[in-house]
Design an enzyme around this catalytic site. Structure first.
Site, mmCIF file in Angstrom:
data_model
loop_
_atom_site.group_PDB
_atom_site.id
_atom_site.type_symbol
_atom_site.label_atom_id
_atom_site.label_comp_id
_atom_site.label_asym_id
_atom_site.label_seq_id
_atom_site.Cartn_x
_atom_site.Cartn_y
_atom_site.Cartn_z
ATOM 1 C CD GLU A 215 -3.051 0.644 2.309
ATOM 2 O OE1 GLU A 215 -2.894 0.187 3.143
ATOM 3 O OE2 GLU A 215 -4.490 1.079 1.863
ATOM 4 C CG HIS A 241 7.100 -29.538 1.483
ATOM 5 N ND1 HIS A 241 7.238 -31.035 1.237
ATOM 6 C CD2 HIS A 241 7.842 -29.320 2.865
ATOM 7 C CE1 HIS A 241 8.427 -31.262 2.153
ATOM 8 N NE2 HIS A 241 8.598 -29.953 3.016
ATOM 9 C CE LYS A 355 -11.002 3.951 1.637
ATOM 10 N NZ LYS A 355 -10.687 4.726 2.331
HETATM 11 O O1 PA5 Z 1 -2.725 1.845 5.897
HETATM 12 C C1 PA5 Z 1 -3.761 2.537 5.831
HETATM 13 O O2 PA5 Z 1 -3.986 3.739 5.777
HETATM 14 C C2 PA5 Z 1 -5.119 1.691 5.335
HETATM 15 O O3 PA5 Z 1 -4.947 0.251 5.395
HETATM 16 C C3 PA5 Z 1 -6.170 1.979 6.784
HETATM 17 O O4 PA5 Z 1 -5.398 1.288 7.737
HETATM 18 C C4 PA5 Z 1 -7.390 1.209 6.528
HETATM 19 O O5 PA5 Z 1 -7.886 1.612 5.170
HETATM 20 C C5 PA5 Z 1 -8.313 1.494 7.821
HETATM 21 O O6 PA5 Z 1 -8.468 2.922 7.692
HETATM 22 P P1 PA5 Z 1 -9.068 3.545 8.920
HETATM 23 O O7 PA5 Z 1 -8.127 3.268 9.912
HETATM 24 O O8 PA5 Z 1 -9.215 4.868 8.665
HETATM 25 O O9 PA5 Z 1 -10.393 2.691 9.284
#
Ligand code: PA5
Length: 385
Positions: A215, A241, A355
């Site tokens: 990410e 394996h 989203k």
């Molecule tokens: O690293 C990130 O920003 C995302 O993976 C968030 O942790 C995830 O989308 C959850 O977001 P939030 O903590 O705002 O609910």
């Protein structure tokens, strides 16, 4: 304790719970848990798992910790609404004593609820992003509640932070890790980067790292080029394996990072039975840990013979101090890799459109333009034959 959260709000807690508590923690009785509570992390919205967990909890003995940096993530908020409703129906006025929030100090729906209702709410500092937040209250609160030594976790992290700010690359583990992975990706075409601990307690640690690396680095650069290595979780020796066949003989597009743990809390000697059976006799007298280590070295050597790059992170033992350090090392490495790739490792614009399309289908009022775009898209019709 039940954590409600997703992505960075859940993965670090899962990784550290799995590594630092007994693998069967939630199955142990109270005495064997030293009086600490069980810890569940409800990280998805599959109704099967939500139902399965909520249905067998004694709500009057459960504390829910809703964690969301933005305070508005659809998945976590749905979990929150379901839990809140059940708590109110079961416990009436006492419902809010069973809920703790972790969210941004100022913004978002959770903060609004906390301010309005006086619910206990820890602050996740605004400048700490979700996937970098396990060493903030996101991870620290639930982990402390089950007896993890969070002081040691932070001390390890602090020590590593100092090491990772060193200008001398050979003494900077994060800089070294980031540079090797970046060079392997951009110079050798090793776009797939595997994290393979030889340790069951660290199985979930790879999942935490996968999110951090993917990410943070999978991005479109300002000049329009797309970059980012693909992180892949694996487990030694289990994957010898399974995926290792591909790692050995498949395309030369991978790096492997092993995590090797020096000392384990218990070891088991393999008994010397069937000494007249050649395929078994060589095992007797060695320990399982020895076998684990031998197989890791064998896999690394076989990869090298096949011209496949690998490296190893060695840690003395699995404890809060070392894991705090390893987390910090990989967080620093991610920031360095972001700089090498020329992307901002702290944002995630690529998840936004999905989203918006979700909001559009659920008729969220502020998703008008996404709704139009969604309506105009061709919709594949599944055909069963
Ligand atoms: O690293 C990130 O920003 C995302 O993976 C968030 O942790 C995830 O989308 C959850 O977001 P939030 O903590 O705002 O609910």
């Amino acid at each position: 304790i039940v954590v409600l959260g997703i992505g960075g709000s859940a993965l670090g807690t899962i990784a550290l719970r799995s590594a630092l508590r007994s693998p069967r923690w939630n199955e142990l009785d109270q005495t064997r848990r030293n009086g600490s509570p069980r810890l569940h992390v409800l990280e998805n919205i599959d109704p099967t798992s939500v139902h399965e967990l909520l249905d067998r909890l004694a709500l009057d003995r459960t504390l829910f910790v809703a964690i969301s940096k933005s305070g508005g993530t659809a998945e976590t908020m749905s979990q929150y609404l379901i839990v809140r409703d059940r708590l109110e129906k079961a416990l009436g006025d006492r419902a809010h004593h069973h809920m703790v929030l972790v969210t941004d100090p100022k913004n978002g729906a959770l903060r609004e609820i906390a301010t309005h209702e006086g619910t206990v709410a820890f602050e996740l500092p605004s400048n700490v992003g979700g996937r970098f937040s396990v060493l903030a209250p996101v991870g620290l609160f639930p982990l402390a509640a089950v007896g993890v030594d969070i002081d040691a976790l932070q001390a390890g992290a602090r020590e590593m932070a100092t090491r990772c700010e060193n200008d001398d690359l050979s003494n900077n583990p994060a800089g070294t890790f980031a540079l090797l992975q970046w060079l392997a990706d951009t110079e050798l075409g090793c776009h797939n980067q595997i994290m393979m601990p030889y340790s069951d307690p660290l199985r979930e640690f790879s999942a935490w790292w996968v999110q951090l690396w993917a990410e943070s680095l999978g991005k479109i650069r300002p000049d329009g080029t797309r970059v980012g290595p693909t992180p892949i979780p694996a487990l030694g020796v289990t994957d010898q394996h399974s995926q290792v066949q591909l790692f050995m003989q498949g395309p030369r597009d991978k790096t492997l990072t092993f995590i090797v743990v020096k000392q384990v809390p218990v070891d088991i000697t393999i008994p010397k039975l069937h000494q007249n059976v050649t395929e078994l006799a060589y095992l007797g007298g060695h320990t399982l840990k020895e076998l684990l280590d031998v197989e890791q070295r064998a896999t690394a050597a076989a990869l090298a013979r096949n011209g496949k790059p690998s490296m190893a992170i060695h840690i003395d033992q699995i404890d809060a101090h070392h894991l705090g350090a390893m987390i910090m090392m990989l967080e620093y490495a991610t920031i360095y890799a972001g700089a090498l790739y020329g992307v901002d490792p702290l944002d995630q614009p690529g998840v936004e459109l999905g989203k918006q399309f979700t909001y559009a289908q659920l008729n969220r009022p502020d998703a008008e333009s996404a709704r139009k775009e969604w309506a105009a898209l061709p919709k594949p019709q599944p055909k069963f034959v």
